[in-house]
Design an enzyme around this catalytic site. Structure first.
Site, short mmCIF file in Angstrom:
data_model
loop_
_atom_site.label_atom_id
_atom_site.label_comp_id
_atom_site.label_asym_id
_atom_site.label_seq_id
_atom_site.Cartn_x
_atom_site.Cartn_y
_atom_site.Cartn_z
N ASN A 157 2.37 5.66 -10.06
CA ASN A 157 1.13 5.64 -10.83
C ASN A 157 -0.11 5.33 -9.99
O ASN A 157 -1.22 5.70 -10.37
CB ASN A 157 1.29 4.61 -11.96
CG ASN A 157 -0.03 4.22 -12.58
OD1 ASN A 157 -0.56 4.94 -13.42
ND2 ASN A 157 -0.60 3.10 -12.15
N ASP A 163 0.89 -1.17 0.00
CA ASP A 163 0.00 0.00 0.00
C ASP A 163 0.92 1.22 0.00
O ASP A 163 1.67 1.44 0.96
CB ASP A 163 -0.86 -0.06 1.27
CG ASP A 163 -1.73 1.18 1.44
OD1 ASP A 163 -1.43 2.24 0.83
OD2 ASP A 163 -2.71 1.10 2.21
N VAL A 164 0.88 2.01 -1.07
CA VAL A 164 1.86 3.11 -1.21
C VAL A 164 1.70 4.20 -0.15
O VAL A 164 2.59 5.04 0.00
CB VAL A 164 1.81 3.76 -2.62
CG1 VAL A 164 2.25 2.77 -3.69
CG2 VAL A 164 0.43 4.34 -2.93
N LYS A 211 -4.17 16.00 -7.46
CA LYS A 211 -3.39 16.15 -8.69
C LYS A 211 -2.78 17.55 -8.79
O LYS A 211 -1.65 17.71 -9.27
CB LYS A 211 -4.27 15.85 -9.91
CG LYS A 211 -4.79 14.41 -9.95
CD LYS A 211 -3.68 13.38 -9.95
CE LYS A 211 -4.20 11.96 -10.04
NZ LYS A 211 -3.15 10.93 -10.13
N TYR A 229 -9.90 14.55 -5.58
CA TYR A 229 -9.03 14.08 -6.66
C TYR A 229 -8.27 15.25 -7.29
O TYR A 229 -7.05 15.20 -7.48
CB TYR A 229 -9.88 13.36 -7.70
CG TYR A 229 -9.10 12.71 -8.82
CD1 TYR A 229 -8.48 11.47 -8.63
CD2 TYR A 229 -8.97 13.33 -10.05
CE1 TYR A 229 -7.76 10.88 -9.66
CE2 TYR A 229 -8.25 12.75 -11.09
CZ TYR A 229 -7.65 11.51 -10.88
OH TYR A 229 -6.94 10.93 -11.91
#
Ligand code: BGC
Length: 273
Positions: free
Chosen positions: A98, A71-72, A175, A171
């Protein structure tokens, strides 16, 4: 003509980690890097089926690859991911950060948990992976036979690093955060010959945006936002990633490459304004 992955061997002997490599854009990038000669660590966080398939397809082509669960957003798991890559393949030359999720909701209904999960995976995950990658790149330094750079970091951003997105504020915030994280990091790491860039995909046909293309009506609506007139394929992003990871793009540093069929051209203004 079927879209295909650029086939020149651009990355022989290099090792790449692709987070979220078991499906969608990440899977295509892992395959593209493998086809370009890189040894690939395919990271996944939940089910291993997709990642194992990607690994198998790289092995079938005579390449080297392995799947690794992490899990990043968890520091120890990211450290284990890099530790395994270094133990198995010697070092890491390329990080493609990614892994990303959406938890969409109208703002007034958005749960703190929706906000935190998206920021944790998309932004904090990128921080944790980039930090481990930079540490390894610095420890090893430039190996001129392999690359002019000590290492390459590619973040998966989105057109929503610049296009505001109502009902997706978590989101878009993640970003937008990646954009200045990437640029600030590029500024800091340039003296060490570590190249840092982002790719900003537009609408690419994957699971994350299935609702936006799965019916003809939805697709027709989506195409109004894409001047080039087609929804993107994961391989469109994979080809960009292979190139951005290679010395062919050695002087590209601190920039976002938009791969979006013109989505960022404000198509509504073609007839208005
Ligand atoms: C999102 C997709 C969306 C695309 C264009 C991507 O970053 O993940 O869901 O279709 O941007 O809006």
């Amino acid at each position: 003509m079927e879209p295909s992955i650029a086939c020149r061997l651009l990355l022989p002997g290099q090792t790449a980690i692709v987070t979220g490599g078991g499906s969608g854009i990440g899977a295509s990038i892992a395959q593209g890097l493998g086809a370009a000669g890189a040894k690939v660590v395919v990271n996944y966080s939940r089910t291993n089926a997709g990642a194992e398939e990607v690994v198998q397809s790289i092995l079938d082509q005579g390449g080297q690859a392995l799947a690794f669960k992490a899990d990043v957003s968890r520091e120890e798991e990211v450290q284990a991911l890099f530790g395994t890559a270094i133990r198995e393949f010697g070092t890491v030359d390329i990080l493609v950060s990614n892994a990303g999720i959406q938890k969409d909701a109208p703002f007034l209904e958005m749960l703190l948990d929706d906000w935190q999960q998206v920021l944790n995976i998309n932004l904090t995950g990128s921080f944790l992976c980039a930090r481990e990658a930079a540490r390894e790149f610095l420890r090893r330094g430039v190996v001129p036979e392999r690359s002019r750079a000590a290492g390459k970091i590619i973040f998966m951003s989105s057109v929503h690093e610049v296009i505001p997105w109502s009902r997706h504020v978590n989101y878009a915030a993640s970003k937008g955060g990646i954009m200045l994280f990437m640029k600030s990091l590029a500024q800091e790491l340039a003296p060490y010959k570590i190249r840092v860039n982002s790719i900003a995909p537009g609408a690419i046909r994957t699971r994350i945006n299935r609702a936006a293309w799965e019916t003809p009506e939805a697709e027709a609506n989506l195409l109004k936002l894409i001047p080039y007139g087609r929804v993107g394929d994961p391989v469109d992003i994979a080809n960009a990633a292979v190139w951005l990871a290679s010395d062919e793009s050695d002087y590209i540093h601190g920039t976002t490459l938009f791969v979006d069929g013109g989505m960022t051209l404000y198509p509504a203004f073609a007839e208005g304004g």
